[in-house]
Structures are given as structure tokens and as C-alpha cells.
Design an enzyme around this catalytic site. Structure first.
Site, PDB file in Angstrom:
ATOM      1  N   GLU A 236       0.813  -1.223   0.000  1.00  0.00           N
ATOM      2  CA  GLU A 236       0.000   0.000   0.000  1.00  0.00           C
ATOM      3  C   GLU A 236       0.846   1.271   0.000  1.00  0.00           C
ATOM      4  O   GLU A 236       0.507   2.265   0.628  1.00  0.00           O
ATOM      5  CB  GLU A 236      -1.006   0.001   1.162  1.00  0.00           C
ATOM      6  CG  GLU A 236      -2.096  -1.049   0.993  1.00  0.00           C
ATOM      7  CD  GLU A 236      -3.320  -0.795   1.858  1.00  0.00           C
ATOM      8  OE1 GLU A 236      -3.414   0.269   2.489  1.00  0.00           O
ATOM      9  OE2 GLU A 236      -4.192  -1.693   1.889  1.00  0.00           O
ATOM     10  N   HIS A 510      -1.542  -1.696  10.534  1.00  0.00           N
ATOM     11  CA  HIS A 510      -1.072  -3.082  10.517  1.00  0.00           C
ATOM     12  C   HIS A 510       0.126  -3.235  11.449  1.00  0.00           C
ATOM     13  O   HIS A 510       0.836  -2.268  11.732  1.00  0.00           O
ATOM     14  CB  HIS A 510      -0.649  -3.507   9.107  1.00  0.00           C
ATOM     15  CG  HIS A 510      -1.785  -3.762   8.169  1.00  0.00           C
ATOM     16  ND1 HIS A 510      -2.057  -5.000   7.643  1.00  0.00           N
ATOM     17  CD2 HIS A 510      -2.732  -2.929   7.668  1.00  0.00           C
ATOM     18  CE1 HIS A 510      -3.111  -4.923   6.840  1.00  0.00           C
ATOM     19  NE2 HIS A 510      -3.537  -3.668   6.845  1.00  0.00           N
TER      20      HIS A 510
END
Length: 528
Positions: A236, A510
Site C-alpha cells: 500500500e 497493521h
């Protein structure tokens, strides 16, 4: 595929592309700000509690009007830029390559391996959510450019620290702790928002740090990235400016970086199925020279995921030479699978493509005079090993080829494992907003229940989790897998360390993961 600094075949095409993109950027930026001014993170909301109540409505009202007018004014120029930009994507290579000299160049060749036949290879993977600022805010994250800088500095701080082993005996752990390869640095790292990175100097982080041997795998929850990471995979990293910031920071440690990986616009048949507004988001940094690299785009994406060119990046890296002067290489693969819940069939098809593409890449690039010492697959798989809704993916054949050190079996994690997906609304709460606090939270089952995303139940079925006498782990969707069947027969592989990393607390949603593999090569059978 040929590795070149520019993604375009010549300077003229690159210049035309730069002009087209320059026409697009102002309109894109005003649209980004238009959405961002209306979408606040929980951190921003808490910071505004001390402000006068009328300021926020005025900011939204006048900001929206201003950015909307500017968006409309620059739209014709952006359309002209699009007419230049889009056709050029057909001749664009699927990545840009930075090759430079790191600050410690001796790390790039893993000196000593050719003499001893022994080496430890360290890998790390992290999803950074470096989307355009407006889109990142839907994940409760903002300030993409500042986050990119802070993340890069944190990673460099963690991986460049001295690799000193310590033996720690902690009453809070499961018995005596094994030697750790980590030690806290003495410098302060950057701060971002409510994330006080200086808390990494807290003595508790040192007292609790160390490998824990619980079953067959040494593991650690660490407030720092592992020392001397050899290959780093990031997901990402969609924003181009953020990718350049990361490259400029990480090149101090990594001599070989692949970024802006993926395709854009409409692509030829059998490569991508729809118009791509974003690249794959993959980013790879390696201490070892990259000999070959190949990217594949998933053709079966759906919904909002189809706007990004998610896929697989496979690379072959040069480690050095063994005692017999044969070239020693390694294979590293990174991916980011389909995201929406309840669409496991798409992810299973993508996993099947991943194994097929890896096999084709290795078959095409295998040389008879080489020894392969590792074969690693990592990334954000967007499914876990505890959700009933992910049952189909949990039983996929990829886990028969590659080993998952955190997995006890389909649908069952090893008891020491922790989830890697944080609950987005709670990213800035005190228990998780610093590396040291997040480390303590992950070590507590009760706190994990509050801050780690829970399993996803099947439709119309109640969730029963965890099973009797099993710990609460949560969703682990970030993986580092390794394969032994594809490496040279004279090589023996042993897991030296599995790490759950809390250093990016407050900077992403995350938990990064690390894997350290110890490889021993039998020199007597090197020519067999």
C-alpha cells in the site's frame, strides 16, 4: 525484465509523461484536499475538543467551496494531461529501479558466507496505508507525506542498530528468554501526531525484549524492526510522492529498491481487467543486487480493489559465491491480495496465480551453476487463519508448498501468535499509540481483544471464538512464508526468529512482521 532507473524506454517518452502528469497533479491535489477537509481522523477530532466549536464547521464550509472551485478550474488542464498520460502507460515498464551505494556497503554482499557456508537472512513485511491523504483518512490515517517520512526514519533506525545478542530472564515471559539479536538505540526517532517514538527509550522495552522459545519457533514482540533486514517488502505504497520519500530514506541502508510497481490506465488483454488509477502499492528494498524481476497484475479484481493494479512481484537476488565459486542466489516474492471480506473465491484464484507465476519465474531464471539458499513469499494476504469466513483460503494448497511458521494447521494458529490488523477507530488510544505501549498490548490477551480486529464470521452463523482452552489471537493477515523444496539440496534451513513489530504504532493500521532464516550449506556436496 531489464532493470533500469526510469520506467520508460527513453528520455523523450519520460519527458512527455512528466508533462502530462504535471497537468494532472493540480486537479488531483484539489480533489484530494476537497475530500480530506470533510473527513477527520479520531486524532484530529480529539485535538479539536480544545478549540472553539464554530471553527470546524467554518473550516469545512469554506474549505469545501474553495477546493471545489479550484478543482473545476483545473479540470480542463487535467483532461489534456490525461490525453498525454494514459496512452504512454502501454510502453511503461511495471517498476522503477533505484541502484545506489548504501552507507554500509559491506552488508550488501553478506561477507563471510562464501567462507563459512553459514548465513542468517532477515526479511520484513509491512502494510503502510500510504494512499492519497483523503483515502487514507477512511482508514483513520492522515498526513501521508509526513507518515512516509516518519516510517522511513523508523525503519532505518530499527534495522541499522547494532546486532548485539542479550540473554534476558523475565518473570512475565514463558520461562527463560533465549538470546535476542536486538538492542535499543540511543537516538530519538521522529514523532508523528500522538505517536511518541521517544518512548522506545523506555527501559521496559529492553527488559522484555528477547526471543521466546514456546514450541518449535523462537519469537518476539519487538518495539523495533529486526537489525540488519536484508529484504524489506512494503504494501500500500500507492502514493508516488510517498514512494520517493521512502526511497530517499531507505537508500541509506538498501542499495537496490524497486518502487512504483504496477501498471496504470488500460492494459492489453490478459494482463489487467479494468482501468487502473493506482499501481500495485508494492515496494521492495534489498541489500542484495537484483538479478531479475517480474511483475504480474491480477486480472480478477473486483469493486474498489479493481482500481489498483494489485499483483505479484518476483525477484531473484545475488547473495555472493560459495566455496566452490558457484553463484549463490535467493528468490523473494511479495503480493497484496483482494481485500473485501466475503470474497474468498477471488483470493483463492489469486493465490493459484501466485504459485503459478512463481514457478514460471523460477523455471525461466534458473541456472545450473547456481545454488538457491532461500525462497520466500510474503505480503498482505487479506485473510487470516482464524475467521470462519476465510475457511476456503486457509485450506489453499499454497500452504502445502510454503511453510507458515505461525500456523498450526488450517484454521488454527500457534498459541504465541498475535493478530496483525489493528482496529482502526482505536489507533490513537494510549494503549496502542507508542511502540512500547503497543508491545505491552500485544502481550496481553485481554488488551488484544480491544485493539486487534476480531475474526470474521460466516454469513448467518454466530461466531464462536476462541475455542476452549485457546488464546484470543485475532486477525493475522500479514504473512512471511518460506519454501524448502525449491532451494539447493545441500542447504539446510532453520527458523531463527519470528518477530511482530510495534515500531510503526500510530503510523499504520497493521503490525509489521519479520522472519529470520538461518541457512547452512554443506560445502562437501556443493557440486552434487
Amino acid at each position: 525484465m531489464a532493470l533500469q532507473a526510469s520506467a520508460f524506454p527513453n528520455g523523450f517518452v519520460a519527458a512527455i509523461h512528466a508533462v502530462g502528469w504535471a497537468f494532472i497533479v493540480p486537479c488531483f491535489w484539489f480533489l484530494d484536499r476537497l475530500i480530506a477537509v470533510c473527513k477527520s481522523t479520531t486524532l484530529e477530532k480529539s485535538q479539536r475538543l480544545e478549540q472553539e466549536c464554530y471553527l470546524r464547521p467554518l473550516e469545512v464550509f469554506f474549505g469545501s467551496i474553495t477546493f471545489f472551485i479550484l478543482f473545476l478550474a483545473t479540470a480542463p488542464l487535467a483532461f489534456l494531461g490525461f490525453l498525454l498520460w494514459a496512452p504512454l502507460q502501454a510502453c511503461r515498464r511495471p517498476f522503477s529501479y533505484h541502484r545506489g551505494m548504501p552507507s554500509l556497503p559491506e552488508k550488501a554482499t553478506n561477507k563471510g558466507f562464501e567462507l563459512t557456508g553459514k548465513a542468517s537472512f532477515v526479511f520484513a513485511s509491512a502494510n503502510l496505508c500510504l494512499l492519497p491523504d483523503s483515502l487514507a483518512r477512511f482508514n483513520n490515517l492522515a498526513n501521508t507525506q509526513r507518515r512516509a517520512t516518519a516510517i522511513g526514519q523508523c525503519i532505518v533506525q530499527g534495522i541499522s542498530r547494532p546486532n548485539i545478542r542479550i540473554l534476558v530472564d523475565s518473570p512475565s515471559s514463558c520461562g527463560t528468554l533465549s538470546p535476542s539479536s536486538s538492542i535499543l538505540p540511543t537516538v530519538n526517532s521522529p514523532t508523528y501526531g500522538a505517536t511518541d517514538q521517544s518512548s522506545q527509550q523506555n527501559p521496559r522495552a529492553l527488559s522484555s525484549q528477547g526471543l521466546r522459545q514456546q514450541s518449535d519457533v523462537p519469537w518476539e514482540i519487538s518495539p523495533l524492526f529486526p537489525a540488519n533486514v536484508d529484504i524489506l517488502c512494503l504494501e500500500e505504497v500507492f502514493d508516488k510522492r510517498a514512494a520517493r520519500k521512502l526511497t530517499n530514506i531507505l537508500k541509506l541502508e538498501f542499495g537496490h529498491i524497486l518502487y512504483d510497481i504496477g501498471v496504470y490506465a488500460c492494459q492489453p488483454p490478459c494482463r489487467c481487467s479494468s482501468f487502473k488509477f493506482f499501481n500495485s502499492g508494492l515496494f521492495l528494498a534489498s541489500r542484495f543486487p537484483v538479478l531479475e524481476a517480474q511483475y504480474h497484475c491480477f486480472p480478477n479484481s473486483r469493486g474498489e480493489d479493481a482500481l489498483a493494479a494489485k499483483g505479484l512481484l518476483s525477484v531473484k537476488v545475488l547473495i555472493g559465491k560459495n566455496q566452490k565459486q558457484k553463484r549463490v542466489v535467493g528468490y523473494f516474492n511479495c503480493t497484496h491480495l483482494h481485500a473485501p471480506e466475503g470474497e474468498g473465491e477471488i483470493r483463492c484464484i489469486q493465490l493459484k496465480m501466485v504459485t503459478k507465476w512463481i514457478a514460471e519465474f523460477q523455471a525461466a531464471n534458473k541456472q545450473p551453476d547456481e545454488d538457491v539458499v532461500f525462497d520466500v513469499l510474503c505480503g498482505d494476504f487479506n485473510f487470516d487463519n482464524c475467521s470462519p469466513d476465510d475457511h476456503q483460503e486457509q485450506s489453499h494448497s499454497v500452504f502445502e508448498e510454503y511453510k507458515d511458521p505461525c500456523r498450526a494447521g488450517p484454521g488454527k494458529e500457534k498459541p504465541w501468535v498475535t493478530g496483525t490488523l489493528l482496529e482502526q477507530p482505536t489507533l490513537y488510544e494510549e494503549d496502542v499509540n507508542t511502540p512500547e505501549n503497543l508491545q505491552r498490548t500485544l502481550e496481553s490477551e485481554d488488551l488484544r481483544k480491544r485493539f486487534i480486529a476480531p475474526p470474521v464470521p460466516k454469513a448467518d452463523s454466530p461466531l464462536v471464538y476462541p475455542e476452549t482452552d485457546q488464546p484470543w489471537i485475532g486477525r493475522r493477515i500479514d504473512y512471511i512464508l518460506y519454501r524448502e523444496s525449491s532451494i539447493s539440496k545441500q542447504c539446510q534451513t532453520e527458523i531463527e526468529e519470528v518477530t511482530f513489530i510495534t515500531q510503526l504504532a500510530g503510523l499504520t493500521d497493521h503490525i509489521p512482521v519479520g522472519l529470520k532464516l538461518n541457512v547452512v550449506m554443506d560445502s562437501d556436496s556443493a557440486d552434487e
